[in-house]
Write a protein that holds these residues in place. Sequence first.
Motif, PDB file in Angstrom:
ATOM      1  N   HIS A 104       0.825  -1.211   0.000  1.00 39.16           N
ATOM      2  CA  HIS A 104       0.000   0.000   0.000  1.00 39.16           C
ATOM      3  C   HIS A 104       0.861   1.265   0.000  1.00 39.16           C
ATOM      4  O   HIS A 104       0.503   2.264  -0.636  1.00 39.16           O
ATOM      5  CB  HIS A 104      -0.938  -0.008   1.207  1.00 39.16           C
ATOM      6  N   ARG A 109      -2.205  -2.194  -5.197  1.00 42.89           N
ATOM      7  CA  ARG A 109      -3.257  -2.991  -4.564  1.00 42.89           C
ATOM      8  C   ARG A 109      -2.649  -4.241  -3.929  1.00 42.89           C
ATOM      9  O   ARG A 109      -1.786  -4.896  -4.534  1.00 42.89           O
ATOM     10  CB  ARG A 109      -4.307  -3.389  -5.594  1.00 42.89           C
ATOM     11  N   GLU A 131      -7.420  -5.332  -1.276  1.00 48.93           N
ATOM     12  CA  GLU A 131      -8.217  -5.096  -2.486  1.00 48.93           C
ATOM     13  C   GLU A 131      -8.547  -6.392  -3.218  1.00 48.93           C
ATOM     14  O   GLU A 131      -9.319  -6.379  -4.178  1.00 48.93           O
ATOM     15  CB  GLU A 131      -7.464  -4.159  -3.438  1.00 48.93           C
ATOM     16  N   ASN A 166     -16.224  -5.208   3.035  1.00 50.93           N
ATOM     17  CA  ASN A 166     -15.283  -4.538   2.134  1.00 50.93           C
ATOM     18  C   ASN A 166     -15.753  -4.735   0.694  1.00 50.93           C
ATOM     19  O   ASN A 166     -15.120  -5.440  -0.094  1.00 50.93           O
ATOM     20  CB  ASN A 166     -13.872  -5.117   2.337  1.00 50.93           C
ATOM     21  N   CYS A 169     -13.562  -5.006  -2.510  1.00 52.85           N
ATOM     22  CA  CYS A 169     -12.546  -6.054  -2.620  1.00 52.85           C
ATOM     23  C   CYS A 169     -12.948  -7.062  -3.697  1.00 52.85           C
ATOM     24  O   CYS A 169     -14.105  -7.471  -3.783  1.00 52.85           O
ATOM     25  CB  CYS A 169     -12.401  -6.749  -1.262  1.00 52.85           C
TER      26      CYS A 169
END
Length: 214
Positions: A104, A109, A131, A166, A169
């Motif tokens: 990151h 990603r 991700e 998330n 993702c």
Amino acid sequence: MIKIAPSILSADFANLERDIGRISTADYVHVDVMDGMFVPNITIGIPVVRCIRPTTTLPLDVHLMIVKPARYVEEFCDAGADIVTVHVESDTPEGIQSAIDKIHAKGKRAGIVLKPATPAQAAEPFLEQVEMVLVMTVEPGFGGQKFMADQMDKVRTLREWIDQRNPGCELEVDGGVDPETCKVCIEAGANVLVAGSAVYKAADIPARIAQLRG
């Protein structure tokens, strides 16, 4: 939309630029990196990633099957990886966290990978930070293995968690994906499919990529 990430493990390494060009209708180029320690095989490394980066505008989806990946993730990012995925089994939780943080910090990603014997729960500590989550549907280390349909329960569980916690993702499946098994993966909730021999052995590669989208 379902994304397709052909694995260059099934490409002709003497004509790698040509074979990457042949998958231009795909969404990612999947690059399998093996160190001979985490898995019983050795493939390609940082210099090859650096060399193939200028040959395509597609994102490079680099799957690290290596011990203690935090040692190398920054170099793979610098070489041109867009997505770097690391196995939760390859280090301590602290080591995996370090790898994610380093990826990151490079503006790339990050993803985690689960081997077939690893339960979905192993993804939970990292689920809201990454991700991509990649579920292996073969034992990592070699191409051309038989698809493990029993991994679909894990995919369904992870899809539910991702949707809740998330939603941005991606959920990727790798191993034995072909025009039949792709349907099972999509039904279970995967939205990125890695395919090697099913793509590169096809007579019409763009048609096969379209077919794998379901």
